[in-house]
Structure formats: C-alpha cells, structure tokens
Design a protein around this motif. Structure first.
Motif, PDB file in Angstrom:
ATOM      1  N   THR A 141       0.796  -1.230   0.000  1.00 52.67           N
ATOM      2  CA  THR A 141       0.000   0.000   0.000  1.00 52.67           C
ATOM      3  C   THR A 141       0.828   1.280   0.000  1.00 52.67           C
ATOM      4  O   THR A 141       0.325   2.339  -0.349  1.00 52.67           O
ATOM      5  N   GLY A 142       2.085   1.202   0.451  1.00 54.62           N
ATOM      6  CA  GLY A 142       2.902   2.399   0.564  1.00 54.62           C
ATOM      7  C   GLY A 142       2.640   3.209   1.817  1.00 54.62           C
ATOM      8  O   GLY A 142       3.123   4.337   1.941  1.00 54.62           O
ATOM      9  N   ILE A 143       1.909   2.646   2.760  1.00 55.55           N
ATOM     10  CA  ILE A 143       1.710   3.343   4.030  1.00 55.55           C
ATOM     11  C   ILE A 143       2.977   3.235   4.864  1.00 55.55           C
ATOM     12  O   ILE A 143       3.771   2.307   4.706  1.00 55.55           O
ATOM     13  N   ILE A 404     -11.339  14.608   3.291  1.00 55.21           N
ATOM     14  CA  ILE A 404      -9.938  14.240   3.060  1.00 55.21           C
ATOM     15  C   ILE A 404      -9.682  14.273   1.558  1.00 55.21           C
ATOM     16  O   ILE A 404     -10.030  13.352   0.820  1.00 55.21           O
ATOM     17  N   ASP A 405      -9.070  15.356   1.095  1.00 52.30           N
ATOM     18  CA  ASP A 405      -8.845  15.538  -0.337  1.00 52.30           C
ATOM     19  C   ASP A 405      -7.622  14.772  -0.818  1.00 52.30           C
ATOM     20  O   ASP A 405      -7.677  14.069  -1.829  1.00 52.30           O
ATOM     21  N   SER A 406      -6.494  14.905  -0.104  1.00 52.71           N
ATOM     22  CA  SER A 406      -5.238  14.319  -0.566  1.00 52.71           C
ATOM     23  C   SER A 406      -4.414  13.858   0.627  1.00 52.71           C
ATOM     24  O   SER A 406      -4.476  14.451   1.703  1.00 52.71           O
ATOM     25  N   VAL A 407      -3.630  12.804   0.392  1.00 53.76           N
ATOM     26  CA  VAL A 407      -2.783  12.230   1.434  1.00 53.76           C
ATOM     27  C   VAL A 407      -1.425  11.917   0.818  1.00 53.76           C
ATOM     28  O   VAL A 407      -1.344  11.281  -0.238  1.00 53.76           O
ATOM     29  N   MET A 408      -0.369  12.364   1.488  1.00 54.47           N
ATOM     30  CA  MET A 408       1.002  12.142   1.013  1.00 54.47           C
ATOM     31  C   MET A 408       1.803  11.403   2.075  1.00 54.47           C
ATOM     32  O   MET A 408       1.730  11.729   3.262  1.00 54.47           O
ATOM     33  N   VAL A 409       2.572  10.404   1.628  1.00 49.89           N
ATOM     34  CA  VAL A 409       3.496   9.672   2.496  1.00 49.89           C
ATOM     35  C   VAL A 409       4.884   9.745   1.879  1.00 49.89           C
ATOM     36  O   VAL A 409       5.079   9.341   0.727  1.00 49.89           O
ATOM     37  N   GLY A 411       6.533  12.058   0.574  1.00 49.94           N
ATOM     38  CA  GLY A 411       6.590  12.797  -0.681  1.00 49.94           C
ATOM     39  C   GLY A 411       5.807  12.199  -1.827  1.00 49.94           C
ATOM     40  O   GLY A 411       5.792  12.757  -2.933  1.00 49.94           O
ATOM     41  N   GLN A 412       5.125  11.076  -1.600  1.00 49.12           N
ATOM     42  CA  GLN A 412       4.351  10.412  -2.647  1.00 49.12           C
ATOM     43  C   GLN A 412       2.864  10.513  -2.345  1.00 49.12           C
ATOM     44  O   GLN A 412       2.429  10.179  -1.239  1.00 49.12           O
ATOM     45  N   TRP A 413       2.093  10.972  -3.331  1.00 48.56           N
ATOM     46  CA  TRP A 413       0.648  11.040  -3.141  1.00 48.56           C
ATOM     47  C   TRP A 413       0.065   9.636  -3.090  1.00 48.56           C
ATOM     48  O   TRP A 413       0.310   8.818  -3.971  1.00 48.56           O
ATOM     49  N   LYS A 414      -0.711   9.368  -2.058  1.00 50.16           N
ATOM     50  CA  LYS A 414      -1.449   8.113  -1.940  1.00 50.16           C
ATOM     51  C   LYS A 414      -2.941   8.327  -2.183  1.00 50.16           C
ATOM     52  O   LYS A 414      -3.671   7.375  -2.468  1.00 50.16           O
ATOM     53  N   LEU A 420      -8.400   7.665  -3.934  1.00 50.91           N
ATOM     54  CA  LEU A 420      -7.307   6.837  -3.468  1.00 50.91           C
ATOM     55  C   LEU A 420      -6.542   6.314  -4.679  1.00 50.91           C
ATOM     56  O   LEU A 420      -7.128   5.760  -5.607  1.00 50.91           O
ATOM     57  N   LEU A 421      -5.232   6.488  -4.687  1.00 45.60           N
ATOM     58  CA  LEU A 421      -4.407   6.097  -5.836  1.00 45.60           C
ATOM     59  C   LEU A 421      -3.908   4.671  -5.641  1.00 45.60           C
ATOM     60  O   LEU A 421      -2.722   4.422  -5.442  1.00 45.60           O
ATOM     61  N   ALA A 422      -4.808   3.736  -5.707  1.00 45.95           N
ATOM     62  CA  ALA A 422      -4.472   2.338  -5.458  1.00 45.95           C
ATOM     63  C   ALA A 422      -4.906   1.433  -6.597  1.00 45.95           C
ATOM     64  O   ALA A 422      -4.901   0.205  -6.458  1.00 45.95           O
TER      65      ALA A 422
END
Length: 447
Positions: A141-143, A404-409, A411-414, A420-422
């Motif tokens: 998932t990249g979390i 919740i519009d956008s989430v970054m981990v 430096g990468q947008w998830k 959700l970019l999955a």
C-alpha cells in the motif's frame, strides 16, 4: 529532484513554528524543504490549495488490522465475548492469504482516511507465513507502518502449553528484522503479552528480548485479573522498564503505578471508542494529563468500529471533557467556567503523540523542514466545514472522511483530489468479502 509546492493553504504544523493562516509548503523528494507565508520556487509542480487545510499525517497508534474482513461483526460484543469469539474462535480459521487481504485493505482504508502511519498490532500469526503475508499487505500500500509482531491467543487444548506460559518467539522476530532491515517505511517491533496476560518468567523473557533487540515492546494492560499481580514491580526491579515500553488501554493500573511509569518515560496508547464500547473502562487520558503526559490514540478494532482517526480524536476529547465536567459539577455544584482540553491537544494525540510513541517524532508527527513529507490536505470549502473560524477546531470537530482531499506519504501522493491512488480495487474487495464469509462460516457465525 522531485519538487512539489503546496500553495496558499492554511497550514497547521503542530510544530514550534506555529500555524500559517495562509502559507506555502515545499516538498523535495521525500522531505519537507520549507514552510513559509510565501515561497518562490523554480522547477516545482505547483498545487493551488486555497480553501484547504494541511495537517501532519495522522498516526494510528494501535490497530489489529488483521480483522478488516470482519468489520462490524463484533460491534455488540463486550470484551469477554470478544476474547471468546474472536481469539478462541474466528482467529483460528485465518490462513496467510486472509491476513494479506485484510491487512492490505485495512491499510488502504487508513490512507483513505488520512492516516499516514499505522501501528499494526498483529497477534493472529501462528506461522512465519502469516507474518510474511501481513507485512506484504502493508508494503503493497505504501503506508508508513510499524509491524508489532504478536502471538495468537487460542484456548489451550488438553496437554497443550497455554499461550500465557509461552515466551515470545525471538527467532521469528529476528528473522523479520533481518528480512526487512533498512526499509524506509517499515519498522518491526514486538506486541508482547506483558505481566497482565502472562507469567512472570514469560514477561521477563519478553522484556529482555525487546531491550536486547532495540524494539518497542507494546502490550495490553487490563481486562480481568492480572496473571502476575506483582509483575510490574518485578520488571522494574530487573531494570526492564523505560521509554521503549508501550501500554495499551492500561485500566488496571493504580495512580501510583501510572505516575511511576510516566516518570520512567513509558508511553500509553488509548482506544477510547473501543474501550467505552467493550467494557474496559474510561480511557486513561485525564489520568495521564494529571502527570503531565498525553496518550497516543488507536482505532483498535475495525471488527467493532470505524478506523477513522479524526473520529478517535473527537471521541477521546468528548469523553474526557465529559468526565472533567461531571467532576467539576460534583465538586462545585455548577457548570465549569471553561473546557479542560482544547481541540489542539486532541489533534496532537493523533499526530505528535503517535509519532512519539513510535519513537519517530524526529521524522513525522509535525510539519517542519527536514521531516518526512507525510501530510493530509482537507477541503475546507465543503458545506460541512464552512465557515472556518478556527482551523484546528474545524479539523477535529467538523471534518470527516468526506473532506480528506489528498494524502502524502514520504513525498508520494497516496490519495489525490478525493481519489485513493491504489488502482482498481474491485478484485481485492471481492477477496476481502470472500475471506470474511469463509471465516465466519467456519465458526458458524455467518448470517
């Protein structure tokens, strides 16, 4: 060098820099490079975030992610029912593939809800294959994740050593450490039984193992009588307590014990909504505050409730304000003149304190130059958010998953622009449903 400039947002840093009513935040590769009222940057992708609020990535400090396929199943169970039906029942039907899909989908939901760091407390892992499957679910998932290696808790069969007499499997922990050493988004720690749920010999073994391997040792405390009533005193006498010890729930602790543990720098994770629902007792929040400390928060059980950490902050704040208000009225016969806890403090429980518990406050938990670019963007122009008079209070009391519009981990947008970019998740969702149906059917709990 990849550069992203977030322009014109309200920035709640939760750091010593303070907040910016309108400000810019520059991300370079995986780190925050600068935060200022206005930044002039060449060669950066610029995102206009006017009307948005940027906060640090949320930290879920305690969740049993392996239960994702059982969402809602335990919603009406007390803690005693949960022990019997979950650990002695449903848990025994899990295969490695069940842990993979539950952990993957649970972690993706955390990202969708704004959690960038998940403490995955995995205690349904009877084989190395179960551990590998759960960790692969996190990595897919990249979390940012901390995998707390636990141990199953089935009812012992005749002639079988009960789980509370079995030391934590050090060799397996060492295998996981060797296999995943150096991964930037994954840490390995130990979810041990602790003196409340194990014999003294087991507790001593597990605490020594954690100290020698440099791990955080996290354990549940409470829920029935302790198996080793004097265990904490014996562990302290052995020199095994300190900042690497994390207590979850903690309701069986006396004030004297709690004060001593605060002095020793130990950390505490509350799961307020779960604790109130299942019968643990009132969360430790107010008791910790009396000793100058604060809890991190966890969602605990998606088999019972939502994994949304903003909800957890709101619930924990609400119950402690209620307890404080009732105590004041009983003492003074009137409504208190002001609230005891601010919304900023509640937001810190799911950002700063979660990072502190994981010993990663130097990397995450606040927005500051040099830290990892873990952040959440909320739409403040939505109907449920307007007008915004106090951005922190709007986040804690008004915001929800819908904002919740956008989430970054790192430096990468998830998640971006509400999506959700999955990739396509229909196949994974089907696998999750099939897993849940198989497990409940095996235990005779299917509708």
């Amino acid at each position: 060098m990849a550069r992203t400039l977030l322009r014109g947002a309200t920035v709640l840093t939760m750091d010593s820099q303070g907040d910016l009513a309108t400000g810019d935040l520059l991300v370079e590769n995986d780190r925050i490079a600068a935060i200022a009222p206005s930044l002039q940057v060449d060669d950066a992708q610029v995102l206009d975030l006017a009307g948005h609020i940027v906060i640090p990535g949320l930290v879920n400090a305690h969740m049993h992610t392996w239960q994702t396929a059982l969402r809602g199943l335990a919603a009406n169970w007390t803690l005693l029912e949960y022990f019997q039906k979950m650990h002695a029942g449903l848990a025994t039907a899990f295969q490695p593939e069940d842990l993979y899909i539950a952990t993957r989908m649970g972690a993706l939901n955390q990202l969708n809800c704004g959690t960038t760091t998940l403490a995955d407390w995995c205690h349904n892992n009877p084989t190395p294959a179960h551990n590998d499957a759960a960790i692969e679910g996190l990595l897919s998932t990249g979390i940012r994740a901390a995998f707390f290696h636990g141990t199953p808790k089935p009812d012992p069969k005749p002639g079988q050593t009960p789980f509370w007499e079995v030391p934590h499997p050090r060799r397996e922990v060492e295998r996981l450490l060797g296999r995943h050493q150096g991964r930037p988004l994954l840490a390995i720690h130990a979810a041990v039984l602790g003196p409340h749920y194990s014999t003294l010999d087991v507790a001593l073994h597990d605490f020594r193992m954690a100290r020698e391997l440099g791990l955080i040792a996290s354990m549940h405390q409470g829920g029935g009588a302790a198996r080793t009533p004097d265990g904490w005193e014996r562990l302290e006498a052995a020199g095994l307590l300190g900042p690497h010890i994390n207590i979850v729930h903690g309701h069986a602790l006396s004030d004297a014990q709690l004060q001593r543990f605060c002095e020793l720098g130990m950390s505490f994770s509350a799961a307020a909504e779960s604790e109130m629902s299942q019968g643990h007792g009132h969360p430790l929040t107010g008791r910790l505050r009396r000793f100058g400390r604060a809890p991190s928060l966890g969602a605990d059980l998606e088999s019972v409730l939502s994994g949304d950490m903003l909800t957890q902050a709101r619930v924990a704040l609400g119950i402690q304000r209620s307890l404080d208000n009732v105590a004041y009225r009983e003492a003074h016969g009137t409504i208190p003149p002001t609230s005891t806890i601010t919304t900023r403090e509640a937001l810190s429980w799911v950002t700063v304190e979660g990072a502190r518990m994981l010993q990663q406050l130097d990397r995450i938990g606040t927005l500051a130059p040099g830290k990892q670019a873990d952040l959440v963007v909320l739409r403040a122009t939505d109907l449920n958010m307007q007008p915004v008079h106090d951005a922190v209070s709007s986040v804690v009391f008004q915001a929800s998953l819908a904002n919740i519009d956008s989430v970054m981990v790192a430096g990468q947008w998830k998640k971006r622009a509400g999506q959700l970019l999955a990739g396509e998740l229909s196949h994974d969702l089907q696998r999750l449903r099939e897993s849940g149906e198989k497990i409940t059917r095996a235990m005779g709990l299917a509708p």
